[in-house]
Design an enzyme around this catalytic site. Structure first.
Site, PDB file in Angstrom:
ATOM      1  N   ALA A  13      -3.840   7.625  -4.814  1.00  0.00           N
ATOM      2  CA  ALA A  13      -2.514   7.064  -5.078  1.00  0.00           C
ATOM      3  C   ALA A  13      -2.736   5.588  -5.392  1.00  0.00           C
ATOM      4  O   ALA A  13      -3.065   4.798  -4.506  1.00  0.00           O
ATOM      5  CB  ALA A  13      -1.631   7.234  -3.859  1.00  0.00           C
ATOM      6  N   GLY A  38       0.836  -1.209   0.000  1.00  0.00           N
ATOM      7  CA  GLY A  38       0.000   0.000   0.000  1.00  0.00           C
ATOM      8  C   GLY A  38       0.854   1.236   0.000  1.00  0.00           C
ATOM      9  O   GLY A  38       2.050   1.172  -0.294  1.00  0.00           O
ATOM     10  N   ASN A  39       0.265   2.368   0.307  1.00  0.00           N
ATOM     11  CA  ASN A  39       1.038   3.617   0.385  1.00  0.00           C
ATOM     12  C   ASN A  39       0.442   4.512   1.466  1.00  0.00           C
ATOM     13  O   ASN A  39      -0.568   4.159   2.077  1.00  0.00           O
ATOM     14  CB  ASN A  39       1.065   4.312  -0.981  1.00  0.00           C
ATOM     15  CG  ASN A  39      -0.338   4.606  -1.475  1.00  0.00           C
ATOM     16  OD1 ASN A  39      -1.063   5.356  -0.850  1.00  0.00           O
ATOM     17  ND2 ASN A  39      -0.736   3.974  -2.576  1.00  0.00           N
ATOM     18  N   ARG A  40       1.063   5.653   1.667  1.00  0.00           N
ATOM     19  CA  ARG A  40       0.722   6.485   2.827  1.00  0.00           C
ATOM     20  C   ARG A  40      -0.392   7.501   2.566  1.00  0.00           C
ATOM     21  O   ARG A  40      -0.656   8.357   3.399  1.00  0.00           O
ATOM     22  CB  ARG A  40       1.971   7.224   3.316  1.00  0.00           C
ATOM     23  CG  ARG A  40       2.990   6.296   3.962  1.00  0.00           C
ATOM     24  CD  ARG A  40       4.234   7.063   4.332  1.00  0.00           C
ATOM     25  NE  ARG A  40       3.931   8.239   5.115  1.00  0.00           N
ATOM     26  CZ  ARG A  40       4.677   9.323   5.171  1.00  0.00           C
ATOM     27  NH1 ARG A  40       5.800   9.377   4.468  1.00  0.00           N
ATOM     28  NH2 ARG A  40       4.337  10.352   5.906  1.00  0.00           N
ATOM     29  N   SER A  41      -1.033   7.430   1.416  1.00  0.00           N
ATOM     30  CA  SER A  41      -2.044   8.445   1.124  1.00  0.00           C
ATOM     31  C   SER A  41      -3.233   8.328   2.094  1.00  0.00           C
ATOM     32  O   SER A  41      -3.782   7.245   2.290  1.00  0.00           O
ATOM     33  CB  SER A  41      -2.532   8.267  -0.316  1.00  0.00           C
ATOM     34  OG  SER A  41      -3.542   9.202  -0.563  1.00  0.00           O
TER      35      SER A  41
END
Ligand code: CTP
Length: 422
Positions: free
Chosen positions: A288, A221-224
């Site tokens: 994102a 995943g990502n930090r958005s």
């Protein structure tokens, strides 16, 4: 030149309001000041009067020797009601410092002194600059009042983080610096006549970050956080648009005016966008999307095993935005977002504008800690075929407004086809 009405509440930060007046008058603006009684315990009316060159008002029934006129105006013949005349003449009303108590009164429409009556009578943009103890700022009541004011169109600036008034206190609650106050006031007056109205416009926003499962419990995943996408959705709804948000794993409060479709993966986000796209006039692709996903999700939970390393085979996710751009119809406006690091950010943005076949790319520099992921402020540059527009650091709601303004401008301007696009 703008006519700025400054409302000063009782707080230690009132001394910074003097510096604001000095900066604003130095920049050529005409300033009038109203004070609460308590604020006079911190800074006296004589100081404001000297710096503005105009009388300062405190009481609602006090006679205004200038009869509501700003220093650049001549007073009218008649003797008007001071709070009505002052705000009628103002281009912007700045309340700085705004205490928790005054913010609560403004949110609930109380008019028990000159400062709050003037706010209720004001039809010009209202800019509120909070300053208080960090616990008061973080209290759910204050946060709800701030949300209510923002929903109604007021600009509530984010307080600074740092040393607070009382000895040893540290946290969020510092009055923004006078130069930032001036920048916010100038933005509010410049934005006032050009407010984009989006009634009848169908807006599709993607927000958050996708998660691509590795097994039944883990994901890539990502930090958005989804803050920018949610701010865009709320601001578009406030301006009258019909808004759908495809939300990828966003844990933020929801706006009752907006329709939400929750998704987890890039494939689900793509399916939801595919469904909604034909009935969309403006696409704001703020999500994102994870670029690579495990080629094969492991069934159940992966076990560590004896190996010290783990090789994962990844495959590219579909480029959702480019796919939608390839099937766009006349009258659709597409805006992509690019989080980039430092030097070359704009060049990457320009490359994506062409490569993805969209009308604008909103570039933000994620190399900086004070903007971007999970922070309430942002600073972006909007890259279009016609040029670039820089939006200075501001709360995400304000940045969202600027992006919507740009979208409206793009929709009304004759199309300049980016190179590489038919
Ligand atoms: N995007 C998308 N689908 C993807 C990747 C990105 O729709 N699989 C969209 C994003 O929502 C964003 C824009 O494309 O609006 C740019 O995203 P970014 O990740 O910066 O683009 P990439 O093409 O993945 O570029 P990079 O090589 O920098 O990762």
């Amino acid at each position: 030149m703008a006519r700025i009405l400054l409302g000063v509440c009782g707080g230690i930060a009132a001394y910074k309001a003097l510096e604001f007046v000095r900066l604003a008058t130095g920049a050529g603006h005409a300033v009038r000041v109203v004070q609460t009684e308590d604020s006079q315990r911190f800074v006296g009316a004589a100081s404001f009067a000297a710096l503005t060159g105009a009388p300062v008002l405190v009481g609602e029934f006090e006679r205004d020797p200038a009869r509501g006129a700003f220093p650049d105006q001549s007073p009218p013949e008649h003797d008007p009601l001071s709070h009505l005349e002052l705000v009628a003449n103002a281009d912007v009303y700045l309340v700085a410092p705004a205490t928790a108590n005054t913010i609560a009164k403004l949110a609930h429409g109380l008019a028990d002194n000159l400062l709050t009556s003037a706010a209720l009578a004001a039809t010009c943009p209202l800019v509120i600059a909070p300053a208080m103890n960090n616990h008061m700022w973080e209290h759910a009541a204050t946060q709800a009042n701030v949300a209510l004011l923002r929903e109604r169109g007021a600009t509530v600036l984010e307080p600074g983080v740092g040393r607070l008034g009382s000895k040893g206190e540290w946290g969020a609650g510092r009055l923004p610096e006078p130069a930032d106050l001036l920048a916010a006031v100038e933005r509010a007056t410049a934005a006032a006549p050009a407010e984009p109205h989006l009634v009848g416009l169908r807006v599709l926003v993607t927000a958050g970050g996708t998660r691509e499962p590795l097994d039944s419990v883990r994901y890539l995943g990502n930090r958005s956080s989804g803050r920018m996408g949610f701010a865009l959705a709320s601001q578009a709804a406030a301006l009258g648009a019909e808004v759908t948000v495809v939300a990828a794993n966003v844990a933020l409060p929801r706006d009752p005016r907006v329709r939400y479709v929750d998704v987890e993966t890039a494939a689900e986000l793509q399916a939801a966008c595919d469904d909604a796209f034909d009935a969309t006039d403006l696409l704001l692709m703020a999500a994102a999307v994870v670029d690579f996903r495990p080629a094969r999700a492991h069934e159940g939970k992966m076990k560590k095993g004896a190996d010290d390393t783990l090789d994962l085979a990844l495959e590219k996710t579909p480029d959702v935005l480019a796919g939608l751009a390839a099937r766009r119809r006349e009258g659709q406006t597409l805006i992509g977002f690019a989080a980039e690091h430092g030097d070359g950010a704009l060049a990457y943005g320009r490359d994506k504008l062409v490569r993805k076949g969209v009308d604008a790319i909103v570039v933000n520099d994620i190399g900086r800690a004070d903007i971007g992921f999970d922070v309430d402020a942002n600073e972006v540059t909007i890259v279009t075929a016609a040029g670039e527009r820089h939006v200075p650091r501001a709360p995400k709601d304000e940045v969202a407004r600027a992006i919507l303004e740009e979208a409206v401008a793009l929709r009304s301007a004759p199309t300049v086809a980016p190179e590489g696009r038919a």
